[in-house]
Design an enzyme around this catalytic site. Structure first.
Site, PDB file in Angstrom:
ATOM      1  N   TYR A   1       0.839  -1.199   0.000  1.00 48.73           N
ATOM      2  CA  TYR A   1       0.000   0.000   0.000  1.00 48.73           C
ATOM      3  C   TYR A   1       0.876   1.253   0.000  1.00 48.73           C
ATOM      4  O   TYR A   1       0.638   2.195  -0.759  1.00 48.73           O
ATOM      5  CB  TYR A   1      -0.922  -0.038   1.223  1.00 48.73           C
TER       6      TYR A   1
ATOM      7  N   GLU B   1     -12.364   5.125   4.386  1.00 50.70           N
ATOM      8  CA  GLU B   1     -11.876   5.927   5.513  1.00 50.70           C
ATOM      9  C   GLU B   1     -12.941   5.977   6.609  1.00 50.70           C
ATOM     10  O   GLU B   1     -12.623   5.917   7.797  1.00 50.70           O
ATOM     11  CB  GLU B   1     -11.494   7.333   5.067  1.00 50.70           C
TER      12      GLU B   1
ATOM     13  N   TRP C   1      -6.108   0.480  10.063  1.00 45.96           N
ATOM     14  CA  TRP C   1      -6.190   0.516   8.613  1.00 45.96           C
ATOM     15  C   TRP C   1      -5.909  -0.857   8.002  1.00 45.96           C
ATOM     16  O   TRP C   1      -6.447  -1.198   6.954  1.00 45.96           O
ATOM     17  CB  TRP C   1      -5.247   1.587   8.052  1.00 45.96           C
TER      18      TRP C   1
END
Length: 192
Positions: A26, A48, A56
């Site tokens: 990522y 989000e 995350w």
């Protein structure tokens, strides 16, 4: 340099990318890359929001299931979801099953479809001018900015949910509106 790590490939990276292979990919391939398009940015706004209160990495690992469950985050399709879809989503163990966040995602799709100029144009209108130097250390990376506060305020005014200043700043980082890779990170600055 303690906020940077050197990988087995000899490349310096922001230290947060060391926690899991998904983080490294990522970091290297996606985070901070300018992203445009209403569907693409709707996905990011939605993820989000789902991340709020979670790590995350949880969202990264569930992202394929999120994409399948939310029809690739195609705005028109998600905007047409109804009560049966909410129940289907609440039963999907592959995603975060939070009724408030699911309902907010459907609501946000409907609102985004009505935005003059589209979601992408609105979000990018809050991107600061390019050219800011990269932060020297993790401590120099803010959780919010004046721009993210203004973005969140505007999004809320227009009716979007789960879009506070911290979430807006994370969105700005993830989509390349700001470049918060640390100085010395191997990822090149990307053009807006």
């Amino acid at each position: 340099m303690s906020d940077l790590i050197v990988g087995d490939d000899g490349l310096a990276r922001c230290a947060w990318s060391a926690g899991a292979p998904e983080y490294r990919a990522y970091h290297d391939e996606e985070w901070g890359t300018p992203l445009r398009g209403d569907d693409a940015l709707f996905e990011r706004v939605s993820l989000e929001a789902f991340q709020s209160g979670l790590s995350w990495i949880t969202i990264l690992r569930k992202r394929p299931a999120f994409r399948a469950a939310f029809a690739g985050f195609h705005l028109e399709t998600v905007a047409a979801f109804g009560p049966d879809d909410v129940e289907r989503l609440l039963g999907d163990a592959g995603i975060v099953r939070n009724r408030s966040k699911i309902e907010a995602t459907l609501h946000n799709a409907r609102v985004a479809l009505e935005l003059p100029g589209g979601l992408s144009a609105l979000l990018w209108s809050y991107a600061p001018p390019p050219g800011r130097p990269r932060p020297a250390a993790r401590a120099d990376v803010p959780a919010t900015s004046d721009a993210s506060v203004a973005m969140a305020k505007e999004l809320k005014k227009r009716g979007l949910r789960f879009v506070g200043p911290t979430t807006a700043y994370a969105l700005m980082q993830a989509t390349g509106m700001v470049d918060d890779h640390l100085a010395g990170c191997h990822v090149p600055a990307r053009a807006l």
